[in-house]
Motif scaffolding. Structure first.
Motif, short mmCIF file in Angstrom:
data_model
loop_
_atom_site.label_atom_id
_atom_site.label_comp_id
_atom_site.label_asym_id
_atom_site.label_seq_id
_atom_site.Cartn_x
_atom_site.Cartn_y
_atom_site.Cartn_z
N MET A 188 0.84 -1.20 0.00
CA MET A 188 0.00 0.00 0.00
C MET A 188 0.88 1.24 0.00
N ARG A 189 0.64 2.14 -0.95
CA ARG A 189 1.45 3.34 -1.11
C ARG A 189 0.73 4.54 -0.51
N ILE A 190 1.41 5.25 0.38
CA ILE A 190 0.83 6.40 1.06
C ILE A 190 1.62 7.66 0.71
N LEU A 191 0.90 8.73 0.40
CA LEU A 191 1.52 10.03 0.16
C LEU A 191 1.27 10.91 1.38
N ILE A 192 2.35 11.45 1.96
CA ILE A 192 2.24 12.39 3.06
C ILE A 192 2.50 13.80 2.52
N ILE A 193 1.54 14.70 2.71
CA ILE A 193 1.72 16.10 2.31
C ILE A 193 1.78 16.91 3.61
N GLU A 194 2.97 17.26 4.03
CA GLU A 194 3.22 17.86 5.35
C GLU A 194 4.51 18.67 5.28
N ASP A 195 4.48 19.91 5.80
CA ASP A 195 5.66 20.76 5.68
C ASP A 195 6.62 20.65 6.86
N ALA A 215 5.47 -0.51 9.59
CA ALA A 215 4.18 -1.17 9.47
C ALA A 215 3.97 -1.79 8.09
N GLY A 216 4.96 -1.62 7.21
CA GLY A 216 4.89 -2.26 5.90
C GLY A 216 4.32 -1.41 4.78
N TYR A 217 4.18 -0.10 5.01
CA TYR A 217 3.66 0.77 3.98
C TYR A 217 4.80 1.42 3.20
N GLU A 218 4.55 1.68 1.92
CA GLU A 218 5.50 2.42 1.09
C GLU A 218 5.11 3.90 1.14
N VAL A 219 6.06 4.75 1.49
CA VAL A 219 5.74 6.15 1.77
C VAL A 219 6.49 7.10 0.85
N GLU A 220 5.78 8.13 0.39
CA GLU A 220 6.39 9.24 -0.35
C GLU A 220 5.90 10.53 0.29
N ALA A 221 6.70 11.57 0.24
CA ALA A 221 6.34 12.81 0.93
C ALA A 221 6.49 14.04 0.03
N ALA A 222 5.64 15.03 0.30
CA ALA A 222 5.75 16.35 -0.33
C ALA A 222 5.66 17.38 0.78
N LEU A 239 2.09 15.40 -7.11
CA LEU A 239 2.37 13.98 -6.87
C LEU A 239 1.06 13.17 -6.81
N ALA A 240 0.08 13.71 -6.10
CA ALA A 240 -1.18 12.99 -5.91
C ALA A 240 -1.90 12.71 -7.21
N THR A 241 -1.71 13.59 -8.19
CA THR A 241 -2.44 13.45 -9.46
C THR A 241 -1.58 12.89 -10.59
N SER A 242 -0.32 12.60 -10.29
CA SER A 242 0.54 12.07 -11.35
C SER A 242 1.07 10.67 -11.05
N ARG A 243 0.94 10.21 -9.81
CA ARG A 243 1.41 8.88 -9.43
C ARG A 243 0.31 8.14 -8.67
N PRO A 244 0.33 6.81 -8.73
CA PRO A 244 -0.73 6.04 -8.04
C PRO A 244 -0.46 5.91 -6.54
N PHE A 245 -1.40 6.32 -5.73
CA PHE A 245 -1.33 6.15 -4.28
C PHE A 245 -2.62 5.52 -3.79
N ASP A 246 -2.53 4.84 -2.65
CA ASP A 246 -3.71 4.19 -2.06
C ASP A 246 -4.35 5.04 -0.98
N LEU A 247 -3.60 6.01 -0.45
CA LEU A 247 -4.12 6.87 0.62
C LEU A 247 -3.25 8.11 0.72
N ILE A 248 -3.86 9.22 1.12
CA ILE A 248 -3.12 10.48 1.29
C ILE A 248 -3.31 10.99 2.71
N ILE A 249 -2.20 11.32 3.37
CA ILE A 249 -2.23 12.00 4.66
C ILE A 249 -1.91 13.46 4.38
N LEU A 250 -2.82 14.35 4.71
CA LEU A 250 -2.74 15.74 4.25
C LEU A 250 -2.86 16.72 5.42
#
Length: 225
Positions: free
Chosen positions: A1-8, A23-30, A39-50
């Motif tokens: 499961m791929r998660i995008l974190i958008i946090e400054d 916990a076994g998640y794949e994470v990317e951050a902005a 990132l959210a609209t150009s790559r596939p993610f399963d959940l976004i933390i915003l």
């Protein structure tokens, strides 16, 4: 499961990344709203933390713009802004859940699991719910009554889905507040009544058969009878 974190806040991102990695998640951050949206609209993610307070573009605007592109992806708002009005703003922008800082990491994991389960169930079910001629598409998160498409905000959709899942059962204001808004019902607020009225205008006003019913002193129900 791929998660995008958008946090400054770098420390927050590092803390989340470490825990989610374990916990076994794949994470990317902005680290700003604009990059997060790209990132959210150009790559596939399963959940976004915003986060809400972000450079360039705030979290509410990011959420709205993401929803214009992808209605289905779960969005969890993570922020220090925890008033009822803040939560309503987040839900109206299209957020699926809202977690206030500071928080326990185990609670975050529980919210993520609940959102991913809800999302997966919606896709797998491939079905809809129906009351009379009102139909809710669980995959597209859209509503239609007869031949008319009903335009709903994210929170109006959540409220309608909750009522339809409890078709024929009277649900109290406190239960609606807890399940739809995940807040403790305050007798001094009319949030639930306001949203019921908004929903009625869209669902019932232009139709002869009224589906959303008030049970005085008890709450609300949706039924075809």
């Amino acid at each position: 499961m791929r998660i995008l974190i958008i946090e400054d806040e770098v420390k927050v991102v590092d803390f989340l990344r470490m825990g989610l990695d374990e916990a076994g998640y794949e994470v990317e951050a902005a680290f700003d709203g604009q990059m997060g949206y790209r990132l959210a609209t150009s790559r596939p993610f399963d959940l976004i933390i915003l986060d809400v307070v972000l450079p360039i573009m705030n979290g509410f605007d990011v959420c709205r713009k993401i929803r214009e592109k992808d209605v289905a992806i779960p969005i969890l708002m993570l922020t220090a802004l925890g008033t009822t009005d803040d939560k309503l703003d987040g839900f109206d922008a299209g957020a699926d859940d809202y977690l206030v800082k500071p928080f326990e990491f185990m609670e975050l994991l529980a919210r993520i699991k609940a959102l991913s389960k809800r999302s997966s169930a919606g896709y797998m079910a491939g079905n809809s719910m129906k009351v009379a001629d009102l139909e809710l598409d669980l995959n597209k998160k859209s509503a239609q009554r007869g031949n008319t498409t009903i335009e709903l905000t994210a929170k109006e959709y959540s409220l309608l889905e909750f009522l339809m899942r409890n078709k024929g059962r009277v649900v109290s204001r406190s239960e609606i507040a807890e399940k739809v808004w995940e807040i403790t019902f305050d007798t001094g607020t009319n949030i639930v009544d306001v949203y019921i009225n908004l929903l009625r205008k869209k669902i019932d006003r232009d139709f002869e058969q009224k589906l959303i019913q008030t049970r005085i002193g008890l709450g609300y129900t949706i039924d075809s009878e």
